[in-house]
Design an enzyme around this catalytic site. Structure first.
Site, short mmCIF file in Angstrom:
data_model
loop_
_atom_site.label_atom_id
_atom_site.label_comp_id
_atom_site.label_asym_id
_atom_site.label_seq_id
_atom_site.Cartn_x
_atom_site.Cartn_y
_atom_site.Cartn_z
N SER A 126 0.92 -1.34 -0.10
CA SER A 126 -0.10 0.39 -0.24
C SER A 126 1.59 1.20 -0.26
O SER A 126 2.04 1.30 0.61
CB SER A 126 -0.80 -0.03 1.08
OG SER A 126 -1.68 1.13 1.35
N TYR A 152 -2.89 -1.29 10.84
CA TYR A 152 -3.16 -2.22 9.12
C TYR A 152 -1.82 -1.56 9.14
O TYR A 152 -1.29 -2.57 7.89
CB TYR A 152 -4.69 -1.34 9.05
CG TYR A 152 -4.73 -1.31 7.78
CD1 TYR A 152 -4.82 -2.21 6.49
CD2 TYR A 152 -3.61 -0.28 6.44
CE1 TYR A 152 -4.17 -2.52 4.86
CE2 TYR A 152 -3.56 -0.38 5.22
CZ TYR A 152 -4.10 -1.10 4.34
OH TYR A 152 -3.83 -1.56 3.43
N LYS A 156 1.25 -3.69 6.50
CA LYS A 156 1.92 -3.47 5.30
C LYS A 156 3.15 -3.15 5.24
O LYS A 156 4.28 -4.02 4.75
CB LYS A 156 0.97 -2.38 4.54
CG LYS A 156 -0.48 -2.83 4.50
CD LYS A 156 -0.68 -3.96 3.09
CE LYS A 156 -1.76 -4.59 3.06
NZ LYS A 156 -2.37 -6.44 2.85
N1 UFG Z 1 -13.47 10.56 2.94
C1 UFG Z 1 -14.51 11.66 2.94
N2 UFG Z 1 -15.04 11.41 3.39
C2 UFG Z 1 -15.78 9.90 3.95
C3 UFG Z 1 -14.81 8.80 3.82
C4 UFG Z 1 -13.79 9.49 3.21
O1 UFG Z 1 -14.36 12.19 2.82
O2 UFG Z 1 -17.37 9.47 4.24
C5 UFG Z 1 -11.76 10.77 2.43
C6 UFG Z 1 -10.59 10.73 3.19
O3 UFG Z 1 -10.93 11.67 4.72
C7 UFG Z 1 -9.81 10.58 2.49
C8 UFG Z 1 -10.25 10.24 1.22
O4 UFG Z 1 -11.54 10.52 1.37
O5 UFG Z 1 -8.98 12.83 2.17
C9 UFG Z 1 -10.24 8.80 0.80
O6 UFG Z 1 -10.17 8.35 1.93
P1 UFG Z 1 -10.43 6.89 2.13
O7 UFG Z 1 -11.33 6.20 3.43
O8 UFG Z 1 -11.42 5.98 1.19
O9 UFG Z 1 -8.95 6.26 1.61
P2 UFG Z 1 -7.29 6.24 1.96
O10 UFG Z 1 -6.79 7.21 1.17
O11 UFG Z 1 -7.56 7.13 3.84
O12 UFG Z 1 -6.91 4.63 2.81
C10 UFG Z 1 -6.64 4.21 1.62
C11 UFG Z 1 -6.51 2.39 1.89
C12 UFG Z 1 -5.99 2.42 3.01
C13 UFG Z 1 -4.65 3.04 2.78
C14 UFG Z 1 -4.36 4.30 3.17
C15 UFG Z 1 -2.90 4.85 2.65
O13 UFG Z 1 -7.65 2.15 1.68
O14 UFG Z 1 -5.78 0.81 2.94
O15 UFG Z 1 -4.90 5.07 1.67
O16 UFG Z 1 -3.23 6.20 3.49
F1 UFG Z 1 -4.09 2.33 4.31
#
Ligand code: UFG
Length: 340
Positions: A126, A152, A156
């Site tokens: 990741s 998590y 990784k």
């Molecule tokens: N977000 C919102 N509202 C929501 C959900 C997400 O605004 O209801 C935003 C988050 O704050 C973030 C973006 O959307 O800015 C993406 O969020 P995700 O949760 O979809 O993805 P992440 O980038 O946080 O997480 C992903 C993977 C993880 C990994 C991570 C590493 O899902 O497995 O990237 O940065 F660890």
């Protein structure tokens, strides 16, 4: 050489799309999945897409004797290892379960590929291994890794460390860490896709569930970040492109004569903000997306996207599909789920 490829977690989101991509290239995927985090409906979807049954074994990757029996049965040419827990927030609540499942599973698989002399191994890593990029927001494989924010993320990060140490002890094997950015979308048939369990944590499933009425509104986590519109920026990669990256990685490994270990970013090379996703969803689907601006989510990276050059140079792979494609396919999948 036989064409059997072990796909651990092959009934999951990325795994099931990779099964389709493998089959398309003439491989015979063998799924090992205990369905604790996958829905059996995916098997019907695979049957619909592929026109035949897929080989599936209901096993827990932490059950080493059961996994050993699979290695004995198939004499695999390669292994793609997806099976793992993947929710950042949950991992903070249940760190031992995350370390147990993700690390013991990996240790079992590595011991088995060595014992059975399976030459080719691809690991689901990741972009979390980069943490919050210091300076440039575009990260290449040469960008120094940073300590993760969650158990998590550590699984990784530690997974990559275990593989690096293993590589020194078994240099004849060909090993690759694929560092995924943010997987989104679904198969264009809308018969396989992501099944979030409970309330989705990830952005796009939350968007589609909101539009279809399962969630009241989307909360945009933070609009005061130092980005072009104040919301966080990510590199959203269509799951079909991601699936093809695994086949490209496996093919690359199979064509090498010597052992190796490589890490490759799997992203598009472009960043999209949360608010841009909201606007794109409304434009593409014609659906209003109820959303509110809320506080920042703890632990969020502000901005990160891939330098995707190595994937192209080494594997001959690059993302073909756009965020618009991913939104269209994710929306079709959400609508299909509503019919089940
Ligand atoms: N977000 C919102 N509202 C929501 C959900 C997400 O605004 O209801 C935003 C988050 O704050 C973030 C973006 O959307 O800015 C993406 O969020 P995700 O949760 O979809 O993805 P992440 O980038 O946080 O997480 C992903 C993977 C993880 C990994 C991570 C590493 O899902 O497995 O990237 O940065 F660890």
């Amino acid at each position: 050489m036989n064409k059997y490829i072990l796909v651990t977690g092959g009934a999951g989101y990325i795994g099931s799309h990779t099964v389709v991509a493998l089959q398309k290239q003439g491989f015979i995927p063998v799924i090992a999945d205990d369905f604790r985090n996958a829905n059996p409906v995916v098997l019907e979807g695979l049957r619909h897409i592929l026109g035949h049954e897929t080989i599936v074994h209901r096993v827990d990757i932490c059950d080493k004797p059961a996994m050993e029996a699979l290695f004995e049965k198939y004499a695999f040419t390669g292994v793609i290892h997806f099976a793992a827990y993947k929710a950042v927030g949950e991992s903070v609540q249940k760190p031992l379960a995350y370390y147990q499942n993700n690390l013991v599973g990996l240790l079992n698989i590595l011991a088995l590929i060595e014992a059975f002399e399976v030459q080719n191994f691809v690991f689901s890593s990741s972009c979390t291994v980069y943490g919050e990029p210091q300076g440039a927001k575009e990260v290449s494989e040469a960008t120094p890794k940073q300590l993760p924010e969650s158990p998590y993320g550590y699984t990784k990060w530690m997974g990559e460390q275990i593989i690096a140490d293993f590589h020194r002890s078994a240099p004849q094997l060909k090993l690759m860490n694929l560092r995924y950015f943010n997987p989104v979308g679904a198969h264009p048939s809308a018969r396989i896709g992501e099944f979030p369990i409970g309330k989705p944590n990830n952005l796009l499933p939350f968007v589609t569930q909101t539009a279809i009425g399962k969630q009241a509104h989307l909360t945009v986590f933070g609009n005061d970040y130092p980005t072009r519109d104040g919301s966080c920026i990510r590199d959203y990669i269509h799951v079909m492109d991601l699936a093809e990256a695994h086949v490209a990685a496996l093919t690359y490994l199979m064509n090498q004569n010597e052992g190796l270990l490589e890490a490759v970013n799997i992203g598009t090379g472009e960043g999209t903000s949360v608010l841009e996703i909201v606007k794109a969803f409304e434009r593409i689907t014609g659906q209003p997306l109820p959303h509110v601006l809320g506080p920042r989510r703890a632990g969020d990276v502000i901005e990160i996207y891939a330098n995707a050059t190595k994937g192209q140079e080494l594997l001959g792979w690059k993302a073909r599909l756009s965020i618009d494609d991913a939104i269209k396919d994710a929306w079709a999948w959400e609508n299909y789920l509503a019919t089940l």
